[in-house]
Enzyme design. Structure first.
Site: not given
Ligand code: FNR
Length: 430
Positions: A99, A128, A178, A293, A317, A349, A352
């Protein structure tokens, strides 16, 4: 089904032979560079920025460098299967889109375009709570592709229930709560520009589309209040709020509603007093599986499962909340070791690339959430850019499996990694 890595490579090489380069670069460094080039200073500060001195953001990446994949040969892993079962649903791969709020900073139609790009690859998207489009609009763009909803626990309990009910109606497969953002972290990049998207009415579409929130904001609009001084900045802010508010711009400009919505939002969007008693009410509030989360400590993870969570997301986050915090990947290792193989752990987090997905899975994640990379793809090429980023990550995951002899996601186990030896001087300093 995701393209296999070979099919993806062949698409890109064939296009290249005809002189076409990919609009979305296939490595993260170049993806990030180009996304930065097309973003405003405010957008880049918000999206790429982290908390404090940026140590958590850096540490999230450095943690990956401390693990190395150890390829195994001649395993004949010709047919790979990337699919996984997650909370009772079969997914084409162990990757979901994280999100992200205020995505409109990066381009038009933001959440709907991201939802479209996710659906093009069958990838679930976690809407989100700070979205720029109502969850109903994003859901409509996804067909049958699974979607989840991420909630920030409001100070107003009626609003919490209303958002949950809407998530149920749009067919969310899970409710993600979250926990790490009961207040916004110290974010110097944004602070130095004095830029907060929400103050301009950007990223509050789940609220302005919510009947309970609208009631609360309407009450507030009726109350007498001081008129803000008329300055250029105040006019700009009013124009932005009116543009971002639902309904015709000119009507919004004359109405107290856009400002009242922003002020109401800032007042109630999050409850800094959030505690485990609030969270323990979730099973009686919704039949949806819930996921917590922002978990970084084994005791918090244990507690989450004790109150009935279906999964947790090990996450800091993206380093946006606490500077000098533990790397999310290190927390994953610790939590998996403490809780054993059973509980469902999601991770984000720092993901990539496909090799990163492989590494996180090997260290105990059941699935991962892709954050900033999908936003960068969006900035470069809208829905198509999102889909391309996902395809690239999955292609590399698939090829990494081929080259390490893993046929299925379950084959990606801890023994496929080796800790990287820390060079002696660094070790001595530690
Ligand atoms: C986020 N994240 C986030 N998380 C959440 O639960 N609700 C939200 O609204 C947002 N908004 C948001 C905006 C932006 C611009 C970013 C970059 C991140 C956090 C997100 O879900 C995820 O945890 C991180 O993005 C993971 O870090 P990386 O991999 O993107 O660095």
């Amino acid at each position: 089904m995701p393209d296999t890595g070979l099919a993806r490579q062949s698409t890109l090489y064939r296009a290249g032979t005809l002189g076409r380069r990919p609009v979305v670069p296939t490595d993260f460094a170049e993806l990030e560079r180009r996304a930065k080039r097309v973003s405003s200073a405010e957008a880049w500060a918000y999206v790429a920025g982290g908390a404090g001195e940026g140590r958590t953001v850096r540490r999230n990446r450095e943690a990956f460098d401390r693990w190395a994949i150890e390829p195994r040969m001649a395993a004949g892993a010709v047919d790979r299967d990337l699919s996984v079962d997650l909370l009772g649903t079969r997914l084409p791969s162990p990757v979901l889109l994280a999100p992200v709020g205020a995505a409109a900073l990066m381009g038009r139609d933001s959440d709907v375009a991201i939802a479209t790009g996710a659906a093009a690859t069958g990838t679930p998207y976690v809407f989100s709570n700070q979205g720029c489009h109502p969850m109903e609009a994003s859901a409509a763009a996804m067909g049958d592709t699974p979607r989840w909803f991420q909630l920030y626990w409001s100070k107003d309990e009626r609003l919490v229930d209303s958002l949950i009910a809407r998530a149920e109606r749009v067919g969310a497969g899970a409710l993600v709560v979250t926990l790490d953002t009961t207040v916004l972290g110290w974010r110097p990049q944004d602070l130095n520009l004095g830029s907060l998207p929400f103050a301009k009415g950007l990223g509050i579409a789940q609220y302005t589309s919510d009947p309970v929130f609208r009631e609360i904001a309407a009450e507030r609009a009726k109350q007498p209040r001081e008129r803000p001084r008329v300055t250029l900045g105040a006019i700009r802010a009013l124009i932005a709020m009116s543009r971002n508010h639902p309904g015709p711009f000119w009507a919004n400009l004359r109405s107290p509603a856009p400002r009242a919505s922003v002020e109401t939002f800032l007042d109630i969007y999050s409850n800094p007093g959030l505690n485990w008693e609030h969270l323990a009410t979730l099973p009686e509030r919704t039949g949806l599986p819930f996921v917590l989360k922002g978990i970084l400590h084994p005791d918090d993870a244990r507690r989450a499962f004790e109150i009935g969570a279906a999964a947790v997301v090990v996450s800091n986050h993206g380093g946006r909340q606490v500077d000098n915090a533990v790397a999310s990947l290190d927390a994953l290792v610790r939590i998996r070791a403490a809780l054993g193989p059973e509980p469902t752990l999601l991770f984000d987090s720092g993901i990539r690339t496909g090799a990163d997905v492989f590494t996180a899975l090997a260290l105990g994640a059941d699935a991962v959430l892709l954050g900033r990379p999908h936003l960068y793809g969006f900035a470069l090429a809208g829905a198509h850019g999102v889909a391309e980023v996902i395809r690239n990550v999955l292609a590399e995951l698939d090829l990494t499996m081929a080259l390490t002899g893993a046929r299925t996601i379950a084959d990606i186990t801890r023994d496929r990694l080796r800790p990287v030896e820390t060079p002696a001087p660094e070790r001595d300093r530690a």
